[in-house]
Scaffold this motif. Structure first.
Motif, PDB file in Angstrom:
ATOM      1  N   GLY A  36       0.779  -1.228   0.000  1.00 50.52           N
ATOM      2  CA  GLY A  36       0.000   0.000   0.000  1.00 50.52           C
ATOM      3  C   GLY A  36       0.813   1.283   0.000  1.00 50.52           C
ATOM      4  N   THR A  37       2.138   1.179  -0.122  1.00 44.10           N
ATOM      5  CA  THR A  37       2.981   2.376  -0.145  1.00 44.10           C
ATOM      6  C   THR A  37       2.978   2.969  -1.553  1.00 44.10           C
ATOM      7  N   PRO A  38       3.336   4.259  -1.666  1.00 39.28           N
ATOM      8  CA  PRO A  38       3.423   4.858  -3.008  1.00 39.28           C
ATOM      9  C   PRO A  38       4.558   4.226  -3.818  1.00 39.28           C
ATOM     10  N   TRP A  39       4.423   4.283  -5.124  1.00 40.31           N
ATOM     11  CA  TRP A  39       5.486   3.831  -6.013  1.00 40.31           C
ATOM     12  C   TRP A  39       6.700   4.737  -5.819  1.00 40.31           C
ATOM     13  N   ARG A  40       7.903   4.165  -5.818  1.00 37.31           N
ATOM     14  CA  ARG A  40       9.132   4.951  -5.643  1.00 37.31           C
ATOM     15  C   ARG A  40       9.543   5.671  -6.919  1.00 37.31           C
ATOM     16  N   ALA A  41       9.319   5.046  -8.070  1.00 37.46           N
ATOM     17  CA  ALA A  41       9.765   5.614  -9.340  1.00 37.46           C
ATOM     18  C   ALA A  41       9.055   4.925 -10.487  1.00 37.46           C
ATOM     19  N   VAL A  42       9.117   5.581 -11.641  1.00 40.25           N
ATOM     20  CA  VAL A  42       8.647   5.009 -12.902  1.00 40.25           C
ATOM     21  C   VAL A  42       9.873   4.824 -13.782  1.00 40.25           C
ATOM     22  N   VAL A  43       9.966   3.670 -14.411  1.00 39.37           N
ATOM     23  CA  VAL A  43      11.024   3.405 -15.384  1.00 39.37           C
ATOM     24  C   VAL A  43      10.337   3.075 -16.711  1.00 39.37           C
ATOM     25  N   ALA A  44      10.625   3.901 -17.717  1.00 38.58           N
ATOM     26  CA  ALA A  44      10.056   3.700 -19.048  1.00 38.58           C
ATOM     27  C   ALA A  44      10.965   2.793 -19.851  1.00 38.58           C
ATOM     28  N   ILE A  45      10.376   1.830 -20.533  1.00 41.35           N
ATOM     29  CA  ILE A  45      11.131   1.041 -21.500  1.00 41.35           C
ATOM     30  C   ILE A  45      11.094   1.833 -22.805  1.00 41.35           C
ATOM     31  N   THR A  46      12.279   2.291 -23.229  1.00 42.02           N
ATOM     32  CA  THR A  46      12.328   3.139 -24.420  1.00 42.02           C
ATOM     33  C   THR A  46      12.372   2.274 -25.678  1.00 42.02           C
ATOM     34  N   ARG A  47      11.726   2.860 -26.649  1.00 42.70           N
ATOM     35  CA  ARG A  47      11.188   4.181 -26.774  1.00 42.70           C
ATOM     36  C   ARG A  47       9.685   4.204 -26.540  1.00 42.70           C
ATOM     37  N   GLY A  48       9.016   3.116 -26.844  1.00 35.19           N
ATOM     38  CA  GLY A  48       7.558   3.098 -26.792  1.00 35.19           C
ATOM     39  C   GLY A  48       6.947   3.392 -25.441  1.00 35.19           C
ATOM     40  N   GLY A  49       7.644   3.075 -24.374  1.00 28.96           N
ATOM     41  CA  GLY A  49       7.093   3.289 -23.040  1.00 28.96           C
ATOM     42  C   GLY A  49       7.204   4.707 -22.525  1.00 28.96           C
ATOM     43  N   MET A  50       7.892   5.578 -23.270  1.00 28.16           N
ATOM     44  CA  MET A  50       8.142   6.922 -22.750  1.00 28.16           C
ATOM     45  C   MET A  50       6.866   7.758 -22.612  1.00 28.16           C
ATOM     46  N   ALA A  51       6.014   7.770 -23.617  1.00 20.52           N
ATOM     47  CA  ALA A  51       4.782   8.567 -23.524  1.00 20.52           C
ATOM     48  C   ALA A  51       3.861   8.027 -22.426  1.00 20.52           C
ATOM     49  N   PRO A  52       3.579   6.719 -22.391  1.00 20.42           N
ATOM     50  CA  PRO A  52       2.734   6.224 -21.298  1.00 20.42           C
ATOM     51  C   PRO A  52       3.365   6.446 -19.914  1.00 20.42           C
ATOM     52  N   ALA A  53       4.685   6.289 -19.795  1.00 25.39           N
ATOM     53  CA  ALA A  53       5.353   6.485 -18.502  1.00 25.39           C
ATOM     54  C   ALA A  53       5.217   7.927 -18.027  1.00 25.39           C
ATOM     55  N   MET A  54       5.357   8.878 -18.947  1.00 26.57           N
ATOM     56  CA  MET A  54       5.210  10.287 -18.594  1.00 26.57           C
ATOM     57  C   MET A  54       3.799  10.551 -18.075  1.00 26.57           C
ATOM     58  N   ILE A  55       2.808  10.002 -18.720  1.00 23.06           N
ATOM     59  CA  ILE A  55       1.420  10.222 -18.314  1.00 23.06           C
ATOM     60  C   ILE A  55       1.145   9.551 -16.968  1.00 23.06           C
ATOM     61  N   VAL A  56       1.609   8.319 -16.789  1.00 22.24           N
ATOM     62  CA  VAL A  56       1.421   7.616 -15.516  1.00 22.24           C
ATOM     63  C   VAL A  56       2.119   8.369 -14.387  1.00 22.24           C
ATOM     64  N   ALA A  57       3.358   8.812 -14.624  1.00 14.98           N
ATOM     65  CA  ALA A  57       4.100   9.553 -13.599  1.00 14.98           C
ATOM     66  C   ALA A  57       3.361  10.834 -13.221  1.00 14.98           C
ATOM     67  N   ARG A  58       2.830  11.527 -14.200  1.00 13.73           N
ATOM     68  CA  ARG A  58       2.086  12.767 -13.920  1.00 13.73           C
ATOM     69  C   ARG A  58       0.833  12.472 -13.112  1.00 13.73           C
ATOM     70  N   GLU A  59       0.067  11.484 -13.551  1.00 15.29           N
ATOM     71  CA  GLU A  59      -1.191  11.163 -12.878  1.00 15.29           C
ATOM     72  C   GLU A  59      -0.984  10.700 -11.441  1.00 15.29           C
TER      73      GLU A  59
END
Length: 166
Positions: A36-59
């Protein structure tokens, strides 16, 4: 085997669609960190994961974002997955509390390679194909294995002939 070209069974994703689906992924991941703790970080698998990772990190208001660069495609042909760049080892540890985000899990080769390095990370993709589903913990939309997904960063606007001629 089919005589169909990759674009003939295509799933075209717009920028609006990837944004909506990535937000849905964030909502699904909210509050799901270890114990139940917050996520520590987001790691995007480049290149395709960069846009979804940015949106998830923001949200999810995650400020620590890193990348792992994995090459597993050469144009539209799958190849052996290889890591080109790793995320910060101090940040990653064994992956506990880390969200690893990609746009799509296809065969699962990319996620298998990354999961081997960070076995306790949580793997999330926006789209999943059946062969790769066992490698992903959370996803939004499943598509058939023989569907080629056209992402907006791979597309350009151009004229298309009408179906019934000129």
């Amino acid at each position: 085997m089919t005589d169909r070209l990759p674009h003939e069974k295509g799933f075209h994703i717009s920028w609006d669609q990837i944004h909506r689906d990535s937000r849905a992924l964030a909502w699904r991941l909210d509050g799901q960190g270890p114990n139940g703790t917050p996520w520590r970080a987001v790691v995007a698998i480049t290149r395709g994961g960069m846009a979804p990772a940015m949106i998830v990190a923001r949200e999810l208001d995650i400020r620590t974002v890193d990348t792992i660069s994995v090459k597993s495609y050469d144009n539209q042909s799958q190849a052996d997955a290889s890591v080109l760049k790793e995320p910060d080892p101090e940040l990653m540890g064994d992956g506990t509390g880390i969200l690893v985000i990609d746009d799509l899990v296809d065969s699962g080769k990319t996620l298998a390679l990354v999961r081997e390095k960070f076995p306790n990370a949580h793997f999330a993709t926006v789209y999943a194909k059946p062969k790769g589903r066992p490698m992903v913990d959370t996803f939004i939309t499943e598509v058939s294995q023989d569907t080629w997904i056209f992402f907006p960063w791979d597309m350009a606007l151009q004229y298309v002939q009408p179906y019934r001629g000129t």
